[in-house]
Design a protein around this motif. Structure first.
Motif, mmCIF file in Angstrom:
data_model
loop_
_atom_site.group_PDB
_atom_site.id
_atom_site.type_symbol
_atom_site.label_atom_id
_atom_site.label_comp_id
_atom_site.label_asym_id
_atom_site.label_seq_id
_atom_site.Cartn_x
_atom_site.Cartn_y
_atom_site.Cartn_z
ATOM 1 N N GLU A 237 40.794 40.064 30.881
ATOM 2 C CA GLU A 237 40.227 40.373 32.501
ATOM 3 C C GLU A 237 41.283 39.825 32.998
ATOM 4 O OE1 GLU A 237 36.646 39.971 33.327
ATOM 5 O OE2 GLU A 237 36.099 41.995 31.708
ATOM 6 N N ALA A 238 41.606 39.133 33.053
ATOM 7 C CA ALA A 238 42.191 37.954 34.098
ATOM 8 C C ALA A 238 43.532 38.199 33.356
ATOM 9 C CB ALA A 238 42.536 36.461 33.982
ATOM 10 N N ALA A 239 44.342 38.757 32.782
ATOM 11 C CA ALA A 239 46.162 39.492 32.369
ATOM 12 C C ALA A 239 46.172 40.932 33.091
ATOM 13 C CB ALA A 239 45.692 39.392 30.589
ATOM 14 N N GLN A 240 44.542 41.879 32.441
ATOM 15 C CA GLN A 240 44.445 43.288 33.184
ATOM 16 C C GLN A 240 44.509 42.863 34.980
ATOM 17 O OE1 GLN A 240 40.884 44.533 31.550
ATOM 18 N NE2 GLN A 240 41.229 46.290 31.348
ATOM 19 N N ASN A 241 44.271 41.716 35.369
ATOM 20 C CA ASN A 241 44.126 41.088 36.748
ATOM 21 C C ASN A 241 45.180 41.292 37.184
ATOM 22 O OD1 ASN A 241 43.514 39.037 39.007
ATOM 23 N ND2 ASN A 241 42.268 40.947 38.875
ATOM 24 N N SER A 242 46.238 40.572 36.746
ATOM 25 C CA SER A 242 48.059 40.777 36.527
ATOM 26 C C SER A 242 48.854 42.072 36.035
ATOM 27 C CB SER A 242 48.278 39.030 35.908
ATOM 28 O OG SER A 242 47.650 38.311 36.394
ATOM 29 N N GLY A 243 47.915 42.475 36.142
ATOM 30 C CA GLY A 243 48.637 43.944 35.633
ATOM 31 C C GLY A 243 48.594 44.596 34.478
ATOM 32 N N ALA A 244 49.167 43.481 33.819
ATOM 33 C CA ALA A 244 48.766 43.566 31.631
ATOM 34 C C ALA A 244 48.605 44.736 31.669
ATOM 35 C CB ALA A 244 49.314 43.068 31.343
ATOM 36 N N SER A 245 49.042 45.745 30.804
ATOM 37 C CA SER A 245 48.204 46.717 29.834
ATOM 38 C C SER A 245 47.757 45.977 28.919
ATOM 39 C CB SER A 245 49.325 47.833 29.427
ATOM 40 O OG SER A 245 50.291 47.363 28.811
#
Ligand SMILES: Nc1ncnc2c1ncn2[C@@H]1O[C@H](COP(=O)(O)OP(=O)(O)OP(=O)(O)O)[C@@H](O)[C@H]1O
Ligand SMILES: [Mg+2]
Lengths: 282, 352
Positions: free
Chosen positions: A178-186
């Motif tokens: 989720e943190a990755a997604q939150n930073s825009g990661a696919s």
């Protein structure tokens, strides 16, 4: 990691003393066979020492079987690790506790499944007159080749990988994704930059384990392919039992020594990789 | 940058997490979502981040409906409760993660990470790995990471709950300082009322997936609009009282009513700090227990007629007002809120 190091330091002399009996047993259990093996491998016909046996293993048919064993083990390690990891991930994210339990239990059983019974199962299904072969009208010999053997080895390697990787996958925290997604990661970026690196040590370790399992396997191959796929373990057995030629016992030992060297080479590649991939744990 | 929840509903199987939540958060404001465990705070926040999609209703950021926008395209930086740093990346790469995702050049990533780490007070920590940091430091890094892409909204889901009391207080003040400095619209989820009251511009109290009250900390504390809020924010004494006109009689004292009373026999709601305790030989109660909290001490006073009252007194009086002492209880003269009479009331003789 660091806790281990600390303990070792603190333990000092007393720690070694306590472990001494175990070390002695280990030394005897492993040391004597290795010594016998090494001496035998370097013994030549006239009773002296020399490289005759070892150089014999560097010629056909032995070198071919060594290479073929390495190739088979490599294929099984890579495919097994990938398939096992995907299977484990699929099962763990399925949210069905029952499926999860079932697959993990089955993996525990199947990863220990080997030898003649395993060979028999495959012969009975995909062999020349196997059930599936007959039903699908496949030609003979579909199973008795390199890839057939790889398939059979995967049958116990994939479950083993599932067992090795499942705890590591469980350890991937949902917050990371989720943190990755939150930073825009696919999803793919998450796996590439976080997921796979975090799993790295376990993936590598699992791969090496599968390599070793396939490299040392004998009974399954012996029952299934006989001589049609040359493998080093089969060659060793032949040489030891004098199946083909007599007086080759020492070549068998030299082949075993080759196997040990290959295993050490694998470790020599694996350990630095392992160290690099787990740098962040230190 | 405003954020608006409009009629959010979300249920998980049988449990209703959000039950028509509506709330508007203004530009540059720090709003605290406060409520008991399971009231839907996290779910509401995750609807803004895009990790959760409401069954019905919509989320607006800056006037635009983002309800269907995937999480990785939303302009909201989030700090999780704990353990959210990527363990395989050092602090600098954690902070610069979003910039790497956007393929910014290395130099820019490093500069920005250094700048942000400076901002959260972790200047020299770039090369460390998360497991080499304390919990408080980890949360600072998480905060820096959330701010790296200059999001429109900052989302904090109980970012301090895994920390010990002292770090919690200092970090929440720092978060507030940063938030004011950057002027970033912020939603701070917490179930700690003290935390909410001390850092927020406005506090939104949630109950069972619905907004119970929203207002400034002082409003919510002094003028709770429902007994639930009164109970949840701070501590309230429920004292039996009798209403006559616009006054209420409690403990023999006549106090003005705040708002309208729900009936004649009511509960009068009184904060512990509005209760005065004075030693008296022939007092109508005695001190049952005293817990010292530094600047204040909270006394539990047993009344002769049954019932208990909580009272806060200055800390230095804790020695004088020891358990066992006979005391009189009086209430500070100010308008009081009333609630429907609950069963707790015991007959109380006039005191004092
Ligand atoms: N993914 C989920 N699956 C099932 N139920 C969920 C899920 N997420 C939340 N819930 C339920 O929805 C309700 C609200 O949950 P939520 O996490 O929003 O509460 P909260 O206010 O954040 O509580 P806490 O203070 O304990 O974090 C709870 O009853 C919870 O059990
Ligand atoms: Mg929560």
């Amino acid at each position: 990691m660091s806790a281990l190091v600390k303990n070792r330091r603190r333990g000092g002399g007393a720690g070694w003393l306590a472990a001494a009996p175990l070390l002695a047993v280990t030394l005897i259990a492993f040391g004597i066979p290795v010594a016998v093996l090494v001496i035998g491998a370097f013994s030549v016909e006239d009773g002296g020492l020399g490289f005759d046996n070892l150089s014999a293993t560097m010629r056909e048919p032995y070198i071919g079987s060594l290479w073929s064993s390495v190739k088979l083990s490599g294929v099984v390690a890579v495919l097994g690790a990938i398939l096992g990891a995907f299977l484990a991930q699929a099962v763990l994210t399925s949210r069905s506790g029952l499926l999860r339990e079932a697959v993990l239990t089955a993996s525990g059983v199947l990863s220990n499944f080997g030898g003649v019974p395993l060979a028999f199962i495959w012969i009975a299904t995909l062999g020349n007159s196997g059930v599936v072969t007959a039903a699908l009208g496949l030609g003979a010999g579909a199973l008795y080749n390199f890839w057939g053997l790889a398939l059979v080895y995967l049958y116990f390697s994939v479950p083993l990988m599932v067992l090795v990787i499942a705890p590591a996958l469980d350890g991937l925290k949902p917050q990371w994704r989720e943190a990755a997604q939150n930073s825009g990661a696919s999803t793919w970026q998450f796996w590439r930059m976080v997921g796979i690196p975090v799993l790295g040590p376990s993936l590598l370790g699992g791969g090496v384990l599968l390599f070793g399992g396939a490299f040392a396997a004998y009974a399954t191959a012996a029952a299934m392919v006989g001589a049609s796929v040359p493998l080093v373990t089969l060659q060793i057995a032949d040489a030891l039992t004098g199946n083909v030629l007599i007086g080759y016992e020492n070549v068998a030992l030299a082949l075993s020594l080759d196997m040990i060297v290959i295993a050490l080479l694998v470790m020599a590649v694996y350990l630095p990789l392992q160290k690099r991939s787990s740098r962040w744990l230190a | 940058m405003t954020v608006e929840f409009r009629e959010l509903r979300r249920s998980f199987g049988g449990t209703v997490a959000l039950d028509g939540l509506s709330l508007k958060i203004e530009q540059g404001e720090l709003i605290a979502l406060l409520g008991p465990s399971g009231c839907g705070k996290t779910t509401a926040l995750r609807c803004v981040a895009g990790f959760e999609r409401p069954d019905t209703g919509a989320v607006f950021i800056d006037g635009a409906d983002v309800t269907r926008v995937p999480a990785n395209r939303r302009d909201a930086g989030m700090v999780f409760q704990s353990y959210s740093l990527f363990p395989n990346l050092n602090v600098r790469d954690n902070v610069a993660f979003g910039l790497r995702v956007r393929r910014r050049p290395t130099s820019e990533r490093h500069d920005r990470a250094a700048e942000l780490l400076e901002l959260v007070g972790l200047g020299g920590f770039g090369e460390r790995y998360p497991h080499q940091l304390s919990g408080g430091q980890q949360q600072r890094v998480a905060l820096a990471r959330a701010l790296a892409l200059q999001p429109k909204v900052l989302l904090l889901d109980e970012p301090l709950s895994a920390l010990d009391a002292k770090v919690r207080v200092s970090l929440r003040e720092e978060i507030r300082r940063l938030q004011l400095e950057l002027g970033i619209t912020t939603i701070f989820v917490t179930h700690d009322q003290e935390e909410a009251l001390s850092v927020a511009d406005r506090v939104a109290v949630l109950k069972s997936g619905r907004l119970e009250q929203v207002g400034s900390p002082a409003e919510v504390y002094d003028r709770p609009s429902t007994p639930f809020v009164a109970e949840f924010v701070g501590t309230m004494n429920h004292l039996p009282g009798r209403v006559t006109g616009s006054t209420v009689e409690v403990f023999g004292q006549i106090l003005p009513l705040d708002g309208t009373a729900p009936g004649e026999e009511v509960d009068v709601l009184v904060r512990p700090e509005a209760v005065r305790v004075t030693p008296s030989e022939d007092g109508h109660g005695f001190i049952l227990a005293s817990s010292f909290r530094g600047s204040i001490a909270r006394l539990r006073v047993q009344l002769d007629g049954g019932g208990e009252v909580l009272a806060d007194v200055p800390g230095h009086e804790a020695v004088r007002l020891a358990p066992g002492l006979k005391v009189d209880v009086t209430l500070v003269e100010r308008p009081v809120l009333t609630a429907e009479r609950t069963a707790v009331a015991a007959p109380v003789e006039p005191v004092g």
